[in-house]
Design a protein around this motif. Sequence first.
Motif, mmCIF file in Angstrom:
data_model
loop_
_atom_site.group_PDB
_atom_site.id
_atom_site.type_symbol
_atom_site.label_atom_id
_atom_site.label_comp_id
_atom_site.label_asym_id
_atom_site.label_seq_id
_atom_site.Cartn_x
_atom_site.Cartn_y
_atom_site.Cartn_z
ATOM 1 N N ARG A 186 0.848 -1.190 0.000
ATOM 2 C CA ARG A 186 0.000 0.000 0.000
ATOM 3 C C ARG A 186 0.887 1.244 0.000
ATOM 4 O O ARG A 186 2.026 1.204 0.477
ATOM 5 C CB ARG A 186 -0.887 0.044 1.261
ATOM 6 C CG ARG A 186 -1.718 -1.200 1.477
ATOM 7 C CD ARG A 186 -2.915 -1.254 0.547
ATOM 8 N NE ARG A 186 -3.682 -2.464 0.784
ATOM 9 C CZ ARG A 186 -3.546 -3.594 0.078
ATOM 10 N NH1 ARG A 186 -2.685 -3.643 -0.924
ATOM 11 N NH2 ARG A 186 -4.270 -4.657 0.347
ATOM 12 N N SER A 187 0.357 2.359 -0.477
ATOM 13 C CA SER A 187 1.067 3.623 -0.352
ATOM 14 C C SER A 187 0.973 4.089 1.095
ATOM 15 O O SER A 187 -0.132 4.226 1.640
ATOM 16 C CB SER A 187 0.468 4.671 -1.287
ATOM 17 O OG SER A 187 0.750 4.350 -2.633
ATOM 18 N N CYS A 220 5.902 5.488 -0.835
ATOM 19 C CA CYS A 220 4.868 6.273 -1.508
ATOM 20 C C CYS A 220 5.528 6.997 -2.673
ATOM 21 O O CYS A 220 6.536 7.690 -2.491
ATOM 22 C CB CYS A 220 4.242 7.278 -0.547
ATOM 23 S SG CYS A 220 2.791 8.120 -1.229
ATOM 24 N N PRO A 274 -3.054 1.115 5.922
ATOM 25 C CA PRO A 274 -4.242 1.479 5.131
ATOM 26 C C PRO A 274 -4.831 0.292 4.389
ATOM 27 O O PRO A 274 -4.107 -0.627 3.978
ATOM 28 C CB PRO A 274 -3.697 2.521 4.147
ATOM 29 C CG PRO A 274 -2.242 2.217 4.038
ATOM 30 C CD PRO A 274 -1.820 1.711 5.383
ATOM 31 N N ALA A 295 -6.776 -1.559 1.213
ATOM 32 C CA ALA A 295 -6.620 -1.460 -0.240
ATOM 33 C C ALA A 295 -7.761 -0.637 -0.831
ATOM 34 O O ALA A 295 -8.913 -0.743 -0.405
ATOM 35 C CB ALA A 295 -6.603 -2.846 -0.855
ATOM 36 N N LYS A 296 -7.428 0.181 -1.811
ATOM 37 C CA LYS A 296 -8.460 0.925 -2.534
ATOM 38 C C LYS A 296 -8.944 0.079 -3.701
ATOM 39 O O LYS A 296 -8.173 -0.700 -4.276
ATOM 40 C CB LYS A 296 -7.900 2.253 -3.030
ATOM 41 C CG LYS A 296 -7.536 3.209 -1.903
ATOM 42 C CD LYS A 296 -7.013 4.520 -2.449
ATOM 43 C CE LYS A 296 -6.673 5.477 -1.309
ATOM 44 N NZ LYS A 296 -6.132 6.766 -1.813
ATOM 45 N N PRO A 297 -10.221 0.213 -4.062
ATOM 46 C CA PRO A 297 -10.755 -0.601 -5.162
ATOM 47 C C PRO A 297 -10.056 -0.287 -6.476
ATOM 48 O O PRO A 297 -9.642 0.842 -6.721
ATOM 49 C CB PRO A 297 -12.235 -0.222 -5.206
ATOM 50 C CG PRO A 297 -12.306 1.119 -4.546
ATOM 51 C CD PRO A 297 -11.228 1.132 -3.507
ATOM 52 N N ARG A 298 -9.924 -1.313 -7.310
ATOM 53 C CA ARG A 298 -9.333 -1.159 -8.630
ATOM 54 C C ARG A 298 -10.370 -1.518 -9.684
ATOM 55 O O ARG A 298 -11.230 -2.376 -9.462
ATOM 56 C CB ARG A 298 -8.104 -2.053 -8.788
ATOM 57 C CG ARG A 298 -6.927 -1.679 -7.881
ATOM 58 C CD ARG A 298 -6.344 -0.339 -8.291
ATOM 59 N NE ARG A 298 -5.059 -0.080 -7.658
ATOM 60 C CZ ARG A 298 -4.897 0.574 -6.520
ATOM 61 N NH1 ARG A 298 -5.967 1.017 -5.863
ATOM 62 N NH2 ARG A 298 -3.691 0.791 -6.020
ATOM 63 N N ASN A 299 -10.296 -0.879 -10.829
ATOM 64 C CA ASN A 299 -11.245 -1.096 -11.911
ATOM 65 C C ASN A 299 -10.707 -2.156 -12.864
ATOM 66 O O ASN A 299 -9.837 -1.873 -13.698
ATOM 67 C CB ASN A 299 -11.503 0.213 -12.652
ATOM 68 C CG ASN A 299 -12.503 0.067 -13.777
ATOM 69 O OD1 ASN A 299 -13.102 -0.995 -13.956
ATOM 70 N ND2 ASN A 299 -12.683 1.120 -14.547
#
Length: 211
Positions: free
Chosen positions: A42-43, A152, A195, A197-201
């Motif tokens: 993660r960043s 980051c 943090p 994970a943020k969703p990915r498309n």
Amino acid sequence: MKKILILLSAAVMLVACGEQSAKTNSSENQSDAVTEVMMSRRSIRQYKETAIGRDTLDAIMECGVNAPNGRGMQAYEVRVVDSPALIDSMTAAVLVDNPELGKRPGFKNIFVNAPCVVFVAFDRSYDLSQVDCGLLGENIMLSAWSKGIGSCCLGSSVRWMKDSPTAAPYLERLGFSEGYELLYCIALGYPDEAPAAKPRNGEKVKYVENY
């Protein structure tokens, strides 16, 4: 005698099969480990003040320079700054021209408060140099994460330095060769956050069929 030979042959086959199975399992484990590093990274924007040892940094940078690169040119240059005093001086210079940056909650430095910063410059004479810089940076970040070190990728920090007349001496101090231009930097440090994970498309990837 025939029975003994048959038994010996069977034993050899079992050992060979066992070794092959061990190699297969080892290969699968390594593949799983690589995937885990890539998928779990993660960043990180909150870091502990713990310094990263030079031996560890050397190992990370070695992974970086072994990234794929066009024609083996390694069309980039890297500068590592792990001096908190120098990072603070760079920050102070930028704040002279951008004082609002220092008003951010929890602000310590312009590199998301990291204790170590890797600066990456590209060769302006090679049109794919920036691709090489990206591959280099990904290797650095993944290698760092495999050692428990967060990262980051930062573009804004470089823009602030380039746009700040007061910071110009620090850009020069990085000592990039003529024809090279600072592209981005990577914050490195031991994480002080975890943090999600943020969703990915997934729709960004499509297969092109043969009609």
